[in-house]
Design a protein around this motif. Structure first.
Motif, mmCIF file in Angstrom:
data_model
loop_
_atom_site.group_PDB
_atom_site.id
_atom_site.type_symbol
_atom_site.label_atom_id
_atom_site.label_comp_id
_atom_site.label_asym_id
_atom_site.label_seq_id
_atom_site.Cartn_x
_atom_site.Cartn_y
_atom_site.Cartn_z
ATOM 1 N N TRP A 124 6.921 0.899 -7.515
ATOM 2 C CA TRP A 124 6.297 -0.413 -8.051
ATOM 3 C C TRP A 124 4.945 -0.058 -8.310
ATOM 4 C CZ3 TRP A 124 8.241 -4.112 -10.770
ATOM 5 C CH2 TRP A 124 9.631 -4.282 -10.499
ATOM 6 N N ASN A 125 4.309 0.690 -7.162
ATOM 7 C CA ASN A 125 2.804 0.815 -7.543
ATOM 8 C C ASN A 125 2.420 1.683 -8.810
ATOM 9 O OD1 ASN A 125 1.008 -0.174 -5.874
ATOM 10 N ND2 ASN A 125 1.212 1.412 -4.096
ATOM 11 N N TYR A 126 3.649 2.779 -8.818
ATOM 12 C CA TYR A 126 3.462 3.727 -9.988
ATOM 13 C C TYR A 126 3.718 2.844 -11.428
ATOM 14 C CZ TYR A 126 4.733 7.388 -13.219
ATOM 15 O OH TYR A 126 4.616 8.242 -14.359
ATOM 16 N N ILE A 127 4.721 1.926 -11.356
ATOM 17 C CA ILE A 127 5.276 1.098 -12.555
ATOM 18 C C ILE A 127 4.024 0.371 -13.012
ATOM 19 C CG2 ILE A 127 6.374 -0.939 -13.331
ATOM 20 C CD1 ILE A 127 8.802 0.298 -11.498
ATOM 21 N N ILE A 128 3.330 -0.304 -12.166
ATOM 22 C CA ILE A 128 2.300 -1.080 -12.750
ATOM 23 C C ILE A 128 1.046 -0.444 -12.805
ATOM 24 C CG2 ILE A 128 3.261 -3.230 -11.620
ATOM 25 C CD1 ILE A 128 1.329 -3.229 -9.456
ATOM 26 N N ARG A 152 -3.295 -5.118 -12.252
ATOM 27 C CA ARG A 152 -4.075 -5.385 -10.839
ATOM 28 C C ARG A 152 -5.425 -5.978 -11.011
ATOM 29 N NH1 ARG A 152 -1.287 -0.582 -7.494
ATOM 30 N NH2 ARG A 152 -1.691 -2.019 -5.606
ATOM 31 N N MET A 153 -5.645 -6.872 -11.905
ATOM 32 C CA MET A 153 -6.853 -7.044 -12.264
ATOM 33 C C MET A 153 -7.789 -8.067 -11.086
ATOM 34 S SD MET A 153 -5.851 -10.195 -14.739
ATOM 35 C CE MET A 153 -4.696 -9.522 -15.546
ATOM 36 N N SER A 154 -7.113 -8.517 -10.177
ATOM 37 C CA SER A 154 -7.713 -9.240 -8.920
ATOM 38 C C SER A 154 -6.803 -9.112 -7.595
ATOM 39 C CB SER A 154 -8.088 -10.603 -9.287
ATOM 40 O OG SER A 154 -6.750 -11.495 -9.569
ATOM 41 N N TYR A 155 -7.436 -9.493 -6.535
ATOM 42 C CA TYR A 155 -6.674 -9.336 -5.529
ATOM 43 C C TYR A 155 -5.426 -10.369 -5.314
ATOM 44 C CZ TYR A 155 -9.219 -13.343 -3.206
ATOM 45 O OH TYR A 155 -9.831 -14.470 -3.157
ATOM 46 N N GLN A 156 -5.763 -11.680 -5.931
ATOM 47 C CA GLN A 156 -4.817 -12.391 -6.218
ATOM 48 C C GLN A 156 -3.538 -11.958 -6.957
ATOM 49 O OE1 GLN A 156 -8.106 -13.027 -7.150
ATOM 50 N NE2 GLN A 156 -8.784 -15.257 -6.402
ATOM 51 N N ILE A 160 0.400 -11.407 -5.608
ATOM 52 C CA ILE A 160 1.413 -11.812 -6.382
ATOM 53 C C ILE A 160 2.641 -10.751 -6.406
ATOM 54 C CG2 ILE A 160 2.611 -12.744 -8.513
ATOM 55 C CD1 ILE A 160 -0.002 -14.457 -8.379
ATOM 56 N N TRP A 161 2.185 -9.261 -6.801
ATOM 57 C CA TRP A 161 2.815 -8.385 -6.957
ATOM 58 C C TRP A 161 3.709 -7.719 -5.864
ATOM 59 C CZ3 TRP A 161 5.232 -6.441 -11.082
ATOM 60 C CH2 TRP A 161 4.360 -6.564 -12.468
ATOM 61 N N GLU A 162 2.962 -7.999 -4.554
ATOM 62 C CA GLU A 162 3.722 -7.792 -3.246
ATOM 63 C C GLU A 162 4.675 -8.709 -3.018
ATOM 64 O OE1 GLU A 162 -0.473 -6.060 -0.865
ATOM 65 O OE2 GLU A 162 0.445 -8.127 -0.233
ATOM 66 N N CYS A 163 4.361 -9.949 -3.240
ATOM 67 C CA CYS A 163 5.525 -10.875 -3.084
ATOM 68 C C CYS A 163 6.691 -10.596 -4.057
ATOM 69 C CB CYS A 163 4.914 -12.447 -3.347
ATOM 70 S SG CYS A 163 3.656 -12.967 -2.027
#
Length: 294
Positions: A124-128, A152-156, A160-163
């Motif tokens: 998923w890190n690679y995908i985004i 991944r424009m901001s930590y928020q 959300i991606w983590e969730c």
């Protein structure tokens, strides 16, 4: 009581003895050690000193990132557990129907659960990725976007991606727990409901959900424990950056202990996490016992 009778009565305990010993060594003993360390002065090398009372807990609560991490943990658990339960329930309802390719569909659904969490988080890190991520490439090729988007424009947004990844990998577990409950329902109940003219929603709330509730309850409690203790997704995707803004309690106490060498507060946080999970398990046990009494 003769020796033979005593021996027969002790058989079950003898069979359980290896499991009890292993539980004592690998579960109970470490918990006792952690509790002892939480009330002791601990050096950066991890060596326990004298008794310091609640000082480690006060230091942990006073940490700048404590409130952020606790809120992150709350949102992480709630979002992953609730959304994975809802989506998993819907998918289980679909997979319980008879259609061509049902076995293949079930295999596809279980795949995320069978794969390593570290691998999935890395994928998923690679995908985004902004520069060469698959998501941007697909959207650019389809003409949906004209230039690459920074996902991944901001930590928020990163949180959300983590969730989202947490929900993705948790859905299969809920799905198959619910599916096992659905397959145990007697089909004659639905036939009788059809004769009475009951619609889809009536059958769902009066037959399906009540009879699947035990499986759903067990999966939810296990899910809370599993998600709360989940380490690989958060650590692989962000390592809590920036400045613990995307950390959950588990990743934060790891970083605190092994990277920042604050062993005392980290141990106190682990005890806090343990007590939170005990509270959740206790609420579940009380609810189950009350139902049995009724």
């Amino acid at each position: 009581m003769n020796n033979n009778t005593l021996l027969k009565k002790s058989y079950p305990y003898l069979w359980l003895l290896p499991s009890i010993v292993l539980m004592g060594i690998f579960v109970v003993f470490p918990i006792i050690i952690v509790f002892k360390l939480a009330f002791s002065e601990i050096s950066k090398a991890g060596i326990a000193g004298g008794f310091v009372g609640l000082q480690n807990f006060r230091d942990a609560i006073a940490l700048p990132a404590f409130k952020t991490v606790m809120l992150n943990t709350l949102w992480w658990v709630l979002s992953v557990v609730i959304l994975s339960t809802v989506i998993g329930f819907i998918i289980a309802m679909v997979l319980n129907q008879k259609f061509h390719g049902r076995k293949i569909a079930r295999a596809i659904v279980v795949f995320p659960w069978a794969t390593s969490l570290v691998i999935q988080a890395s994928v998923w890190n690679y995908i985004i990725k902004y520069e060469y991520g698959n998501l941007n490439n697909v959207l650019l090729n389809l003409g949906i976007i004209k230039e690459a988007v920074n996902w991944r424009m901001s930590y928020q947004v990163e949180f959300i991606w983590e969730c989202g990844v947490g929900i993705f990998v948790t859905i299969p577990f809920v799905c198959f727990c619910v599916l096992s409950g659905l397959q145990s329902i007697d089909g004659s109940l639905y036939e009788a409901a059809d004769i009475d003219g009951a619609g889809f929603w009536s059958k769902l709330f009066n037959i399906t959900i009540p009879l699947v509730k035990p499986s759903l309850t067990v999966s939810t409690v296990l899910n809370i424990i599993y998600v709360f203790n989940s380490f690989p997704i958060v650590y692989t995707m962000t390592k809590g950056a920036p400045v613990h803004k995307t950390d959950t309690l588990i990743t934060y106490l790891y970083m605190l202990s092994f990277h920042e060498r604050q062993k005392g507060p980290a141990t106190a946080l682990s005890v806090i996490g343990f007590l939170i999970l005990c509270l959740c398990a206790g609420i579940y046990m009380v609810s189950v016992l009350r139902k049995e009494d009724n």
